[in-house]
Design an enzyme around this catalytic site. Structure first.
Site, PDB file in Angstrom:
ATOM      1  CG  ASN A  76       3.233  -0.505   3.635  1.00 50.13           C
ATOM      2  OD1 ASN A  76       3.581  -0.567   2.461  1.00 50.13           O
ATOM      3  ND2 ASN A  76       1.969  -0.486   4.007  1.00 50.13           N
ATOM      4  NE  ARG A  99       5.664  -0.144  -1.850  1.00 48.70           N
ATOM      5  CZ  ARG A  99       5.044  -0.030  -0.711  1.00 48.70           C
ATOM      6  NH1 ARG A  99       4.130   0.932  -0.532  1.00 48.70           N
ATOM      7  NH2 ARG A  99       5.287  -0.850   0.303  1.00 48.70           N
ATOM      8  CB  CYS A 140      -0.971   0.062   1.166  1.00 50.17           C
ATOM      9  SG  CYS A 140      -2.082  -1.345   1.266  1.00 50.17           S
ATOM     10  CE1 TYR A 151      -1.750  -6.401   7.311  1.00 49.71           C
ATOM     11  CE2 TYR A 151       0.588  -6.958   7.423  1.00 49.71           C
ATOM     12  CZ  TYR A 151      -0.739  -7.296   7.646  1.00 49.71           C
ATOM     13  OH  TYR A 151      -1.053  -8.510   8.199  1.00 49.71           O
TER      14      TYR A 151
END
Length: 316
Positions: free
Chosen positions: A174, A227, A2, A81
């Site tokens: 995350n 990310r 995510c 998460y």
């Protein structure tokens, strides 16, 4: 696992968007929850009701559980998460609302009007360790919140306690903790959208192989740290266009940079962790856009006055 990002157009349309990256098939779809809806928490004996109607990406598992959404006040939240870092209470408390980590999105969307109110009221909650019946684990989560003013925050609950951060970059991924990601961002201050100037080494003058040198060193892998850097860079320098359509397109281009195809990220259990859907929330016009993995078309659901008059849950 995510990525979430906020985005603002030049005509002040605020978005919160996310990729839902997971190996377990969540089968989420847009769902409308009306005002005064009653939720049963996964914590035995706890119930709570909604003050506001909302739309979120959810699934009915003896009651709806949501990963993200926005409400009629333009407040939004997404859970991501937070493996190996999330730490919740092992006991219930009489002076708190005892809920599970997967209940928090429903509670917030049903009862919170703004980021400022959330910051004041999350102390009312006691997030309790409880096994989720779908995932069969105590789900480790942290949350990004935003509202129609553009205010954005992050809530993390670790062994050090609950920490609320003002999110200055509008990005969350995350583990590790959000503060670690912000420190790590300092290591990429060299990134820029323009080309690097020629440099001289002795009598030799460097010659570029082509455009794009300003982003040399931008990480391209699918780790949380990479990310976060990649999304922060693209969010910062993507053109701030006007209008809803152009805003949605701009957000999709950012999310596409962290889209995980099936098969390229395999978990220790030998299953594919991939982007199951992209969710884009327009917090000013109260619209949810959902793009599932299997389709490049967006499903659009508007939280209209007529919908808010409904008394029943509606699944789209």
């Amino acid at each position: 696992m995510c990525t979430a990002v906020t985005f603002l157009t030049n005509d002040n349309i605020h978005f919160l968007a996310r990729t839902m990256d997971f190996s377990f098939e969540l089968e989420a779809r847009p769902v409308f929850i009306p005002r005064n809806h009653k939720f049963n928490s996964l914590v035995a004996g706890t119930k709570f009701a909604t003050k506001y109607g909302f739309i979120g990406a959810g699934r009915d598992i003896d009651g709806f559980i949501f990963a993200d959404g926005f409400n009629e006040k333009g407040f939004s939240i997404a859970s991501l998460y937070f493996e190996k870092n999330a730490k919740y209470s092992t006991v219930t408390k009489k002076d708190s609302l005892n809920i599970s980590s997967t209940d928090l999105v429903s509670w917030a969307l049903g009862n919170i009007e703004s980021v400022a109110e959330f910051e004041e009221r999350y102390h009312e909650l006691n997030i309790v360790e409880v096994i989720n019946p779908l995932l069969q684990v105590n789900v480790p989560l942290h949350w990004i919140i935003s509202d129609k003013t553009g205010a954005t925050g992050v809530l993390e609950i670790t062994k050090k306690g609950a920490n609320f951060y003002r999110n200055q970059v509008g990005v969350m991924t995350n583990s590790p903790e959000f503060s670690w990601h912000m420190t790590n961002l300092n290591h990429y201050a060299n990134l820029q959208p323009t080309e690097f100037e020629q440099k001289k080494y002795g009598d030799y003058v460097t010659v570029s192989d082509g455009p794009g040198s300003g982003a040399l060193g931008l990480p391209g892998d699918f780790t949380s740290a990479s990310r976060f850097i990649r999304t922060s860079f693209l969010r910062q320098y993507s053109s701030r266009t006007k209008g809803v359509k152009n805003g949605v397109i701009a957000v999709l281009h950012i999310l596409n940079s962290v889209d995980i195809p099936k098969g390229v990220k395999i978990t220790p259990k030998n299953v594919s962790d991939y982007t199951q859907y992209k969710g884009i929330m327009d917090l000013n016009n109260l619209t949810y856009y959902l793009m599932p993995y299997e389709d490049s078309a967006l499903t659009k659901v508007d939280l209209t006055k007529q919908l808010l008059e409904q008394a029943k849950v509606i699944t789209f």
